[in-house]
Design a protein around this motif. Structure first.
Motif, PDB file in Angstrom:
ATOM      1  N   MET A   1       9.521   6.854   1.908  1.00 48.11           N
ATOM      2  CA  MET A   1       9.470   6.328   0.552  1.00 48.11           C
ATOM      3  C   MET A   1       8.817   7.337  -0.395  1.00 48.11           C
ATOM      4  O   MET A   1       7.884   8.049  -0.006  1.00 48.11           O
ATOM      5  N   ALA A   2       9.323   7.380  -1.622  1.00 46.10           N
ATOM      6  CA  ALA A   2       8.752   8.259  -2.622  1.00 46.10           C
ATOM      7  C   ALA A   2       7.371   7.753  -3.029  1.00 46.10           C
ATOM      8  O   ALA A   2       7.032   6.587  -2.844  1.00 46.10           O
ATOM      9  N   THR A   3       6.587   8.666  -3.585  1.00 44.85           N
ATOM     10  CA  THR A   3       5.262   8.270  -4.051  1.00 44.85           C
ATOM     11  C   THR A   3       5.388   7.400  -5.293  1.00 44.85           C
ATOM     12  O   THR A   3       6.384   7.448  -6.029  1.00 44.85           O
ATOM     13  N   TRP A   4       4.345   6.634  -5.549  1.00 47.79           N
ATOM     14  CA  TRP A   4       4.332   5.763  -6.722  1.00 47.79           C
ATOM     15  C   TRP A   4       4.083   6.584  -7.982  1.00 47.79           C
ATOM     16  O   TRP A   4       3.368   7.601  -7.945  1.00 47.79           O
ATOM     17  N   PRO A   5       4.621   6.175  -9.135  1.00 47.89           N
ATOM     18  CA  PRO A   5       4.287   6.845 -10.402  1.00 47.89           C
ATOM     19  C   PRO A   5       2.798   6.726 -10.691  1.00 47.89           C
ATOM     20  O   PRO A   5       2.139   5.782 -10.252  1.00 47.89           O
ATOM     21  N   LYS A   6       2.291   7.675 -11.421  1.00 44.50           N
ATOM     22  CA  LYS A   6       0.877   7.668 -11.760  1.00 44.50           C
ATOM     23  C   LYS A   6       0.541   6.456 -12.612  1.00 44.50           C
ATOM     24  O   LYS A   6       1.269   6.104 -13.544  1.00 44.50           O
ATOM     25  N   GLU A   7      -0.568   5.810 -12.276  1.00 47.65           N
ATOM     26  CA  GLU A   7      -0.989   4.609 -13.000  1.00 47.65           C
ATOM     27  C   GLU A   7      -1.732   4.976 -14.285  1.00 47.65           C
ATOM     28  O   GLU A   7      -2.388   6.019 -14.373  1.00 47.65           O
ATOM     29  N   ASN A   8      -1.624   4.097 -15.264  1.00 47.31           N
ATOM     30  CA  ASN A   8      -2.356   4.206 -16.512  1.00 47.31           C
ATOM     31  C   ASN A   8      -3.525   3.224 -16.460  1.00 47.31           C
ATOM     32  O   ASN A   8      -3.334   2.030 -16.241  1.00 47.31           O
ATOM     33  N   LYS A   9      -4.740   3.721 -16.633  1.00 42.74           N
ATOM     34  CA  LYS A   9      -5.924   2.876 -16.480  1.00 42.74           C
ATOM     35  C   LYS A   9      -5.940   1.710 -17.468  1.00 42.74           C
ATOM     36  O   LYS A   9      -6.334   0.591 -17.122  1.00 42.74           O
ATOM     37  N   SER A  10      -5.522   1.953 -18.698  1.00 41.87           N
ATOM     38  CA  SER A  10      -5.515   0.869 -19.674  1.00 41.87           C
ATOM     39  C   SER A  10      -4.464  -0.178 -19.314  1.00 41.87           C
ATOM     40  O   SER A  10      -4.671  -1.388 -19.531  1.00 41.87           O
ATOM     41  N   ASP A  11      -3.350   0.270 -18.742  1.00 47.30           N
ATOM     42  CA  ASP A  11      -2.305  -0.659 -18.295  1.00 47.30           C
ATOM     43  C   ASP A  11      -2.824  -1.543 -17.166  1.00 47.30           C
ATOM     44  O   ASP A  11      -2.589  -2.759 -17.161  1.00 47.30           O
ATOM     45  N   ILE A  12      -3.540  -0.945 -16.214  1.00 47.46           N
ATOM     46  CA  ILE A  12      -4.126  -1.720 -15.120  1.00 47.46           C
ATOM     47  C   ILE A  12      -5.131  -2.732 -15.664  1.00 47.46           C
ATOM     48  O   ILE A  12      -5.183  -3.886 -15.221  1.00 47.46           O
ATOM     49  N   ALA A  13      -5.933  -2.312 -16.646  1.00 50.35           N
ATOM     50  CA  ALA A  13      -6.941  -3.205 -17.222  1.00 50.35           C
ATOM     51  C   ALA A  13      -6.283  -4.410 -17.893  1.00 50.35           C
ATOM     52  O   ALA A  13      -6.749  -5.550 -17.759  1.00 50.35           O
ATOM     53  N   ILE A  14      -5.191  -4.164 -18.609  1.00 55.37           N
ATOM     54  CA  ILE A  14      -4.483  -5.263 -19.274  1.00 55.37           C
ATOM     55  C   ILE A  14      -3.922  -6.234 -18.239  1.00 55.37           C
ATOM     56  O   ILE A  14      -4.031  -7.465 -18.389  1.00 55.37           O
ATOM     57  N   LYS A  15      -3.341  -5.704 -17.174  1.00 54.95           N
ATOM     58  CA  LYS A  15      -2.795  -6.562 -16.116  1.00 54.95           C
ATOM     59  C   LYS A  15      -3.907  -7.383 -15.462  1.00 54.95           C
ATOM     60  O   LYS A  15      -3.718  -8.564 -15.151  1.00 54.95           O
ATOM     61  N   PHE A  16      -5.049  -6.745 -15.255  1.00 50.92           N
ATOM     62  CA  PHE A  16      -6.179  -7.430 -14.632  1.00 50.92           C
ATOM     63  C   PHE A  16      -6.644  -8.609 -15.494  1.00 50.92           C
ATOM     64  O   PHE A  16      -6.829  -9.726 -14.992  1.00 50.92           O
ATOM     65  N   VAL A  17      -6.809  -8.359 -16.791  1.00 52.11           N
ATOM     66  CA  VAL A  17      -7.266  -9.417 -17.700  1.00 52.11           C
ATOM     67  C   VAL A  17      -6.228 -10.530 -17.786  1.00 52.11           C
ATOM     68  O   VAL A  17      -6.555 -11.725 -17.694  1.00 52.11           O
TER      69      VAL A  17
END
Length: 416
Positions: A1-17
């Motif tokens: 499997m290919a590697t995952w795209p690089k995550e955006n920290k602000s995007d992760i924070a929004i998903k978390f909230v």
């Protein structure tokens, strides 16, 4: 499997909230980053909470006929069953004896359900566990799609995503067949894209969840052994439409040729009484028939476009083998199309494969107009699932509740 795209920290924070406000809100937001690991986590957890919140009435109801009610009924029956009784049923199943509760069905569901009932009498836990299994295999299959270089969010990819994920989380309602469907799709991707023969073991295991997948295994083996005869399969694919109308009679007249383990199941699926029961009693009967016709026509045309462009598809090693499998698969499924519990259900397993082949070979190149027809072709299925079926098994509060409220409501303070 290919590697995952690089995550955006602000995007992760929004998903978390958003997730702690409502898993549904987080899932909707994550559609804009479908190919990221954080989105997969959100989708998986949303499926888990959906399974937890999946609500059906106890016992039989004339107004509530979806399969989930019968799974709850089975679970509550197992709650009252002793280990000795269950061991007897298991022995009956393993030796193919009798028509007991276990021997008349596919035992993996019964096995899991029984042992969950040893822990709790809350049927929401059972649906939650099966939602985990369903989501794991569906997302593992979806990963083949989202890791492709042509996967870039836009209208075409979103339409293909809908097509790929047509077997959606609501289908834990019919958890045996549709969970097995994702296991089958994942096996096919591993076998025909990755050429990983170890997944023949997973393939062989699937009928324990739903015995009709012996038919699926037969197709996979035929495709594996005879895929090189592409031109013959192309002819057979077109011929299969002509024979579809008499396939029920052909099956009934040749039931004795089938293995005993599936003879009774096939006879039930092909009986006139069963087909009449499936088709009768709905005010939407003609709409359903029209929708099924449009769907089969659309799928047939899509495969024709693949055949027309087979040189392009077979030059790409990613899609060559799985295209040849699809050709064999759709030919065989066409022959059993009039049998409601075979053709009309098994055709759905082709959708992820067709979406994958399209993405790899046609994205931004050919036939965009054809994909734009998807909402019109599938409008009735979209309406039925989103506006009729989902509201039957969840109330509006599920979509705006935090995980804390959902856990309290469905696992701690349960009201039956």
């Amino acid at each position: 499997m290919a590697t995952w795209p690089k995550e955006n920290k602000s995007d992760i924070a929004i998903k978390f909230v958003l997730f702690w406000l409502s898993p549904f809100f987080a899932a909707i937001y994550s559609l804009k980053t479908l190919n990221r690991w954080s989105s997969y986590v959100v989708f998986f957890l949303f499926a888990v909470f959906f399974g937890m919140a999946f609500t059906v009435p106890a016992g039989k109801s004339t107004d509530f006929k979806i399969d989930g009610a019968f799974y709850r009924q089975d679970f509550e029956h197992y709650r009252k069953m002793s280990q000795t009784e269950f061991n007897y049923l298991l022995d009956m199943y393993m030796t193919f004896q009798g028509r007991s509760l276990a021997a008349s069905k596919d035992f993996l569901y019964d096995y899991i359900s029984f042992y969950i009932s040893r822990i709790t009498d809350n049927y929401h836990v059972m649906f939650m566990v099966f939602a985990m299994i369903f989501a794991w295999f569906s997302l593992r299959s979806f990963r083949f799609f989202t890791k492709e270089i042509n996967f870039k969010i836009g209208i075409v990819v979103l339409l293909l995503t809908f097509f790929f994920m047509f077997n959606q989380i609501f289908n834990i309602n019919g958890l045996r067949f549709w969970t097995a469907a994702w296991m089958g799709v994942y096996s096919v991707f591993q076998l025909f894209v990755n050429q990983n023969k170890r997944y023949l073991l997973l393939l062989a295991f699937i009928p324990v969840l739903h015995v009709s997948y012996l038919f699926f295994i037969l197709i996979v083996l035929i495709a594996w052994l005879f895929k090189r005869f592409e031109k013959i399969w192309i002819v057979l694919f077109f011929v299969s439409f002509l024979f579809a109308g008499v396939s029920v009679e052909l099956l009934n007249s040749n039931l004795d040729l089938l293995p005993s383990i599936i003879r009774n199941k096939a006879a039930g699926y092909a009986s006139a009484e069963y087909i009449e029961q499936r088709n009768a009693g709905s005010g939407f009967y003609w709409v359903t028939q029209l929708s099924e016709f449009m769907t089969r026509l659309y799928i047939g045309i899509m495969l024709y476009l693949f055949i027309k462009n087979r040189q392009l598809i077979t030059e790409n090693l990613k899609t060559k083998r799985i295209y040849l499998f699809l050709l064999v698969y759709m030919t065989m499924v066409n022959f059993v199309m009039p049998i409601p519990s075979l053709g009309n259900r098994f055709i759905v397993l082709a959708y992820p494969i067709m979406a994958y082949i399209w993405l790899v070979n046609f994205k931004n190149v050919k036939y965009r107009w054809f994909l734009y027809l998807i909402p019109f072709v599938f409008w009735f299925q979209i309406y039925r699932v989103c506006f009729i079926l989902y509201p039957q098994v969840t109330d509006w509060s599920f979509y705006v509740s935090s995980p804390f409220i959902l856990v309290y409501k469905y696992l701690i303070h349960v009201q039956y």
